[in-house]
Design an enzyme around this catalytic site. Structure first.
Site, PDB file in Angstrom:
ATOM      1  N   ASP A  61       5.156  11.733  -9.950  1.00 39.54           N
ATOM      2  CA  ASP A  61       4.345  10.811  -9.147  1.00 39.54           C
ATOM      3  C   ASP A  61       3.031  10.641  -9.900  1.00 39.54           C
ATOM      4  OD1 ASP A  61       2.546   9.612  -7.406  1.00 39.54           O
ATOM      5  OD2 ASP A  61       3.379  10.592  -5.631  1.00 39.54           O
ATOM      6  N   ASN A  88       4.867   2.593 -17.070  1.00 40.71           N
ATOM      7  CA  ASN A  88       5.416   1.399 -16.415  1.00 40.71           C
ATOM      8  C   ASN A  88       5.150   1.363 -14.907  1.00 40.71           C
ATOM      9  OD1 ASN A  88       7.571  -0.851 -15.992  1.00 40.71           O
ATOM     10  ND2 ASN A  88       8.262   0.859 -14.725  1.00 40.71           N
ATOM     11  N   TYR A 164      -4.730  -6.494  -7.375  1.00 42.08           N
ATOM     12  CA  TYR A 164      -3.716  -6.245  -8.407  1.00 42.08           C
ATOM     13  C   TYR A 164      -4.140  -6.813  -9.765  1.00 42.08           C
ATOM     14  CZ  TYR A 164       0.654  -6.517 -11.046  1.00 42.08           C
ATOM     15  OH  TYR A 164       1.614  -6.403 -12.029  1.00 42.08           O
ATOM     16  N   LYS A 168      -4.915  -4.697 -13.415  1.00 34.07           N
ATOM     17  CA  LYS A 168      -4.262  -4.826 -14.725  1.00 34.07           C
ATOM     18  C   LYS A 168      -5.282  -5.214 -15.805  1.00 34.07           C
ATOM     19  CE  LYS A 168       0.053  -3.819 -13.557  1.00 34.07           C
ATOM     20  NZ  LYS A 168       0.777  -2.674 -14.098  1.00 34.07           N
ATOM     21  N   THR A 197      12.386  -8.433  -9.353  1.00 33.07           N
ATOM     22  CA  THR A 197      12.489  -7.027  -8.938  1.00 33.07           C
ATOM     23  C   THR A 197      11.997  -6.912  -7.495  1.00 33.07           C
ATOM     24  OG1 THR A 197      10.240  -6.455  -9.589  1.00 33.07           O
ATOM     25  CG2 THR A 197      11.930  -6.218 -11.298  1.00 33.07           C
TER      26      THR A 197
HETATM   27  P1  NAP Z   1       9.556  -2.235  -9.076  1.00 37.59           P
HETATM   28  O1  NAP Z   1      10.982  -2.615  -9.175  1.00 37.59           O
HETATM   29  O2  NAP Z   1       8.888  -2.219  -7.749  1.00 37.59           O
HETATM   30  O3  NAP Z   1       9.368  -0.829  -9.798  1.00 37.59           O
HETATM   31  C1  NAP Z   1       8.158  -0.133  -9.732  1.00 37.59           C
HETATM   32  C2  NAP Z   1       8.429   1.288 -10.169  1.00 37.59           C
HETATM   33  O4  NAP Z   1       7.186   2.007 -10.123  1.00 37.59           O
HETATM   34  C3  NAP Z   1       9.391   2.010  -9.223  1.00 37.59           C
HETATM   35  O5  NAP Z   1      10.203   2.875  -9.976  1.00 37.59           O
HETATM   36  C4  NAP Z   1       8.446   2.788  -8.338  1.00 37.59           C
HETATM   37  O6  NAP Z   1       9.045   3.931  -7.747  1.00 37.59           O
HETATM   38  C5  NAP Z   1       7.417   3.187  -9.371  1.00 37.59           C
HETATM   39  N1  NAP Z   1       6.196   3.726  -8.787  1.00 37.59           N
HETATM   40  C6  NAP Z   1       5.341   3.140  -7.928  1.00 37.59           C
HETATM   41  N2  NAP Z   1       4.360   4.001  -7.594  1.00 37.59           N
HETATM   42  C7  NAP Z   1       4.628   5.157  -8.260  1.00 37.59           C
HETATM   43  C8  NAP Z   1       3.997   6.405  -8.344  1.00 37.59           C
HETATM   44  N3  NAP Z   1       2.894   6.692  -7.628  1.00 37.59           N
HETATM   45  N4  NAP Z   1       4.520   7.356  -9.152  1.00 37.59           N
HETATM   46  C9  NAP Z   1       5.638   7.103  -9.870  1.00 37.59           C
HETATM   47  N5  NAP Z   1       6.307   5.947  -9.821  1.00 37.59           N
HETATM   48  C10 NAP Z   1       5.791   4.979  -9.019  1.00 37.59           C
HETATM   49  O7  NAP Z   1       8.644  -3.221  -9.941  1.00 37.59           O
HETATM   50  P2  NAP Z   1       8.769  -3.787 -11.435  1.00 37.59           P
HETATM   51  O8  NAP Z   1       8.704  -5.258 -11.321  1.00 37.59           O
HETATM   52  O9  NAP Z   1       9.872  -3.162 -12.162  1.00 37.59           O
HETATM   53  O10 NAP Z   1       7.356  -3.315 -12.002  1.00 37.59           O
HETATM   54  C11 NAP Z   1       7.221  -2.397 -13.048  1.00 37.59           C
HETATM   55  C12 NAP Z   1       5.874  -2.653 -13.707  1.00 37.59           C
HETATM   56  O11 NAP Z   1       5.849  -3.986 -14.231  1.00 37.59           O
HETATM   57  C13 NAP Z   1       4.654  -2.537 -12.786  1.00 37.59           C
HETATM   58  O12 NAP Z   1       3.611  -1.878 -13.473  1.00 37.59           O
HETATM   59  C14 NAP Z   1       4.275  -3.984 -12.519  1.00 37.59           C
HETATM   60  O13 NAP Z   1       2.888  -4.133 -12.240  1.00 37.59           O
HETATM   61  C15 NAP Z   1       4.655  -4.628 -13.846  1.00 37.59           C
HETATM   62  N6  NAP Z   1       4.879  -6.080 -13.788  1.00 37.59           N
HETATM   63  C16 NAP Z   1       5.901  -6.589 -13.062  1.00 37.59           C
HETATM   64  C17 NAP Z   1       6.092  -7.982 -13.069  1.00 37.59           C
HETATM   65  C18 NAP Z   1       7.225  -8.623 -12.313  1.00 37.59           C
HETATM   66  O14 NAP Z   1       7.301  -9.869 -12.315  1.00 37.59           O
HETATM   67  N7  NAP Z   1       8.120  -7.876 -11.675  1.00 37.59           N
HETATM   68  C19 NAP Z   1       5.240  -8.811 -13.794  1.00 37.59           C
HETATM   69  C20 NAP Z   1       4.201  -8.235 -14.510  1.00 37.59           C
HETATM   70  C21 NAP Z   1       4.032  -6.862 -14.524  1.00 37.59           C
HETATM   71  P3  NAP Z   1       9.689   3.878  -6.249  1.00 37.59           P
HETATM   72  O15 NAP Z   1      11.088   3.346  -6.408  1.00 37.59           O
HETATM   73  O16 NAP Z   1       9.644   5.321  -5.839  1.00 37.59           O
HETATM   74  O17 NAP Z   1       8.823   2.994  -5.417  1.00 37.59           O
END
Ligand code: NAP
Length: 239
Positions: A61, A88, A164, A168, A197
């Site tokens: 975490d 990530n 948010y 970043k 996602t």
């Molecule tokens: P996601 O499917 O919601 O995955 C987020 C991941 O982060 C999950 O594994 C979540 O775990 C984990 N997480 C959250 N808080 C945590 C903590 N305190 N300790 C450990 N793990 C934690 O979202 P995603 O789209 O793959 O996002 C991944 C990254 O990409 C993020 O940093 C996000 O800001 C970035 N991003 C995403 C997008 C997009 O369009 N999706 C665009 C730009 C940047 P749980 O399953 O336990 O919640």
């Protein structure tokens, strides 16, 4: 024979993080699946192993000092070093939150994960990365982080957000400072695109596998690759 590469990906139980782990694993890297929930983490690692990836679960975490210290101890005990760290894990908070509606509680929660969490994990792992012949750190940022894009009349991100997006931007700033300090370790930030996602209710138009590509590329940079930059699949993204 060359030495095995050891990677750790935070938030790797689903979404883009899972695909970064899969992408690194497909290159033969041994991958730690950082996840805060044991069941989700174990399941993701097992699924990757079933696909031929040398994956192992790392309870992690990013908001918890003890959890982060235990994760570093686990990696040290098992491998004695770390080659690749992908920060990530991230949260959106109550997206979008207008700056005038941002409460210290919401802002603090997002910063604790998206910025302080990265610093917490990075600082715990740097001693292990220092033992690597080719250490790499990748911080998961976003096009939304870019002040240049935010203020460009050509770009419309749609929403106004004071939590948010600034988190970043802060992460980018931290990445630049780490790059200045941690000479010998390549550290870059990346923009995965708008990826379908949980993060956005699966509204994104790119697949998690496509979103993972730039992080995998930065995690596997050659010695003449860049450090202290922000990149997407097309190249450099302006700060
Ligand atoms: P996601 O499917 O919601 O995955 C987020 C991941 O982060 C999950 O594994 C979540 O775990 C984990 N997480 C959250 N808080 C945590 C903590 N305190 N300790 C450990 N793990 C934690 O979202 P995603 O789209 O793959 O996002 C991944 C990254 O990409 C993020 O940093 C996000 O800001 C970035 N991003 C995403 C997008 C997009 O369009 N999706 C665009 C730009 C940047 P749980 O399953 O336990 O919640």
């Amino acid at each position: 024979m060359s030495e095995q590469t050891i990677a750790l990906v935070t938030g790797a139980n689903k979404g883009i993080g899972y695909e970064i782990a899969a992408g690194l694993g497909a290159l033969g890297t041994t991958v730690g699946i950082g996840a805060r929930d044991p069941r989700r983490g174990e399941e993701a690692a097992a699924k990757l192993r079933a696909d031929g990836v040398d994956a192992f679960f790392v309870p992690l975490d990013v908001t918890d000092d003890e959890s982060v210290a235990s994760a570093a101890a686990l990696v040290e005990e098992r491998f004695g070093r770390l080659d690749v760290l992908v920060n990530n894990a991230g949260i959106a908070g109550e997206w979008p939150t207008a700056p005038s509606a941002a409460t210290p509680a919401v802002l603090g929660k997002v910063l604790d994960t998206n910025v302080i969490g990265v610093v917490r994990v990075t600082n715990a792992m740097v001693p292990l990365l220092r033992r690597s012949a080719r250490p790499r750190i990748v911080n998961q940022s976003s096009h939304l982080s870019s002040l240049t894009l935010q203020t460009s009349p050509e770009v419309d991100f749609g929403d106004v957000d004071g939590v948010y997006m600034p988190s970043k931007t802060f992460l980018n700033a931290v990445t630049v400072q780490y790059a200045k300090e941690l000479t010998g370790i390549k550290i870059n930030a990346c923009c995965p695109g708008y990826v379908a996602t949980d993060f956005n209710g699966f509204q994104g138009h790119e697949t998690p596998a496509d979103g993972a590509k730039i992080a995998v590329r930065l995690a596997t940079l050659d010695d003449d690759g860049p450090t202290g930059g922000l990149f997407d699949n097309a190249g450099t993204v302006p700060w």
